[in-house]
Design an enzyme around this catalytic site. Structure first.
Site, short mmCIF file in Angstrom:
data_model
loop_
_atom_site.label_atom_id
_atom_site.label_comp_id
_atom_site.label_asym_id
_atom_site.label_seq_id
_atom_site.Cartn_x
_atom_site.Cartn_y
_atom_site.Cartn_z
CB SER A 1 15.11 30.25 48.93
OG SER A 1 15.91 29.89 50.04
NE ARG B 1 15.04 32.98 39.57
CZ ARG B 1 15.84 32.83 38.53
NH1 ARG B 1 15.91 31.66 37.91
NH2 ARG B 1 16.58 33.82 38.08
NE ARG C 1 18.00 31.17 53.29
CZ ARG C 1 16.99 31.96 53.63
NH1 ARG C 1 16.39 31.82 54.81
NH2 ARG C 1 16.55 32.89 52.80
NE ARG C 2 13.42 33.39 51.74
CZ ARG C 2 13.63 34.38 50.89
NH1 ARG C 2 13.35 34.21 49.60
NH2 ARG C 2 14.11 35.53 51.31
CE LYS D 1 19.01 37.79 49.67
NZ LYS D 1 18.84 37.06 48.41
CG ASP D 2 22.23 37.95 45.42
OD1 ASP D 2 21.59 37.04 45.97
OD2 ASP D 2 21.69 38.98 44.97
NE ARG E 1 11.19 37.41 44.19
CZ ARG E 1 12.17 37.40 45.10
NH1 ARG E 1 12.25 36.41 45.96
NH2 ARG E 1 13.03 38.40 45.16
CB CYS F 1 22.31 30.98 45.45
SG CYS F 1 23.16 32.58 45.41
#
Length: 524
Positions: free
Chosen positions: A130, A150, A132-133, A80-81, A156, A245
């Site tokens: 993110s 981050r 998206r999140r 995904k990166d 995290r 991203c």
């Protein structure tokens, strides 16, 4: 191969796990490998969110540069990166088996509120970088605050333990691979069909130089073509939208019973309410074009949508349709009344499970203030019943997410057969779940409410009619006819069966909830 393969990797615990996984996989086929740790821009700059960093490939660029320079032979990436465009001369030689791409919401235990969807207390602070999140979380819980988070996975989680946040969101794959103990937290798992993951989430990409044909041929023993096929759809969608991203885009493709299913969530910004699309196809040919067509801002949408239930202003279904200028007419065509005022406590003795097939059943059952003789588990049919159960202070131990009650019944039977199950419900229950249960199972039906049609079920001129129960569909078509230009959506197969009996064509959503119904509206 008679050479030692040099694997380039980032130095985080997860990256090293991934690189060692590839190293061990190579050893299993007789290839010796060693690791070289490389620091990337994403590792060095931790004070900015990803959308503030310049360029693309924050976690991959430096690995690709060393690969092109010949100082490493293989670069292992979280797929995904990777940017959607590969540097000239580099290729993905193999894709790993895909780990579960679900998301995990980790919540401090003293910040849990069972009454709220996703269980984070009202107005809670969620850590994630993110977009998206952030967009999808705000769609489900507009009250939540978001703050950038981050660092690698353990870092995290450590920030959550230090109570810098009330909750954080992580990919399940990374947590599972590292074997991290999450018993300190309340954990909610969000499946990829309800919370759409990043394209290619959960898979590893093994990148090499295009001219290294011997290594390419060797790596085919590690390649999973069926995973690569699904990821190609997801990453093609990402590429078509020009994303990286930072884009609030989720896309998940899977092959289910021979049919490709693609779930896509896209917002313009992290603060924008994302649009959700669900597409099916027997083949991947033209599939990406079908998805893009559904997101075309110039496509003609319905002007008015009728739904046979009341909706509050906060309703996801109402908000996402109104975002696109659709008028929402929301009213029930039936009314429910309680038929029991006192609950005999003997009924609740020796109960193992309580299963609710509707939110009305949950509401009227708990109005009776039940007192159980021992701990019980709760099962529900769909997210509407789950939300009502939460409002009454209980988590669901089983949630039936399919529109097909027969499928839900079979799933539930696997965990409840042979036990004692209480079914609070309508005066004349459909008994759909009962049919899959074994004869050793003790079933107790408890009528707690009755359904009555309104005296006259007024018609509507809406372009799309959404029916949320068989009784609503029956009540409507008792007094009204379907206009030739009107289209119908049934929340599930039991409602669909009623429409079939009335010779009314209809569409089924993927899931029997407001998100699924909205996807079905935009899919027409």
């Amino acid at each position: 191969m008679d050479r030692t393969v040099i694997i380039g990797t980032r130095g985080s615990e997860l990256a090293l796990w991934q690189a060692n996984f590839v190293k061990d996989s190579l050893a299993a086929i007789g290839v010796t490998a060693q690791l070289k740790i490389i620091k990337t821009q994403g590792d060095r700059i931790l004070n900015l969110s990803l959308d503030k960093l310049e360029g693309k490939g924050f976690f991959t660029k430096e690995l690709e540069e060393e690969l092109m320079a010949g100082t490493i032979d293989v670069a292992v990436h979280s797929h995904k990166d990777l940017p959607t465009e590969h540097p000239p001369g580099l290729i993905i030689a193999a894709v790993s088996e895909r780990e579960d791409p679900s998301e995990l919401l980790l919540i401090l235990k003293d910040c849990v509120d069972v009454h709220q969807k996703l269980s984070v207390k009202f107005g809670g602070l969620v850590g994630t970088s993110s977009n998206r999140r952030k967009a999808q979380l705000r769609a489900l819980r507009p009250d939540l605050e978001m703050d950038d988070l981050r660092g690698n996975v353990p870092t995290r989680i450590g920030k959550l333990r230090s109570e810098n946040y009330h909750a954080i969101m992580l990919a399940k794959a990374g947590v599972k691979r590292l074997g991290i103990d999450l018993s300190d937290f309340h954990v909610e798992e969000l499946t990829p069909t309800e919370f759409v993951p990043a394209p290619a989430q959960g898979a590893l990409a093994i990148q090499i130089r295009e001219k290294d044909t011997d290594l390419y041929n060797t790596l085919q023993q590690l390649h999973h073509p069926e995973v690569a096929e699904a990821l190609a759809i997801e990453r093609s969608v990402l590429k078509s939208f020009g994303g990286g991203c930072h884009m609030p885009l989720g896309c998940y493709c899977r092959k289910h019973e021979g049919v490709y299913q693609v779930f896509t969530s896209k917002a313009d910004t992290e603060d924008d309410l994302p649009d959700r699309m669900f597409i099916t196809s027997p083949t991947t040919d033209g599939l990406v074009d079908k998805i893009l067509a559904k997101f075309d801002k110039n496509r003609k949408l319905a002007g008015q949508v009728f739904i046979s239930r009341e909706l509050p202003p906060s309703s996801y279904f109402r908000r996402v349709l109104q975002k696109h200028g659709m008028e929402v007419e929301a009213r029930s065509l039936i009314r429910t009344v309680p038929i029991m005022t006192i609950l005999n406590p003997h009924i609740l003795q020796n109960i193992d499970w309580v299963f609710f097939t509707s939110k009305n059943a949950v509401e009227y059952f708990f109005q009776l203030k039940p007192q159980f003789a021992k701990p019980v588990k709760f099962g529900v049919m769909g997210s509407g019943s789950e939300d009502m159960l939460r409002r009454n202070g209980h988590f669901a131990d089983y949630v039936g997410e399919s529109v097909d009650t027969a499928e839900v019944a079979q799933e539930f039977a696997k965990i409840a057969n042979g036990l004692t199950i209480l079914f609070p419900g309508a005066e004349s229950p459909m008994r759909s779940i009962h049919k899959a249960l074994s004869t050793e199972t003790k079933i107790i039906d408890l009528p707690v409410y009755a359904t009555m049609p309104e005296e006259v079920a007024c018609g509507t001129s809406a372009d799309i009619l959404v029916f949320t129960s068989p009784s609503n569909a029956d009540a409507y078509f008792k007094d009204n006819l379907l206009d030739n230009n009107q289209r119908v959506i049934a929340i599930g197969k039991s409602t669909g069966k009623k429409l079939e009996d009335l010779n009314i064509p209809y569409t089924l959503p993927f899931s029997p909830d407001e998100v699924g119904l909205a996807e079905a509206v935009f899919g027409l």
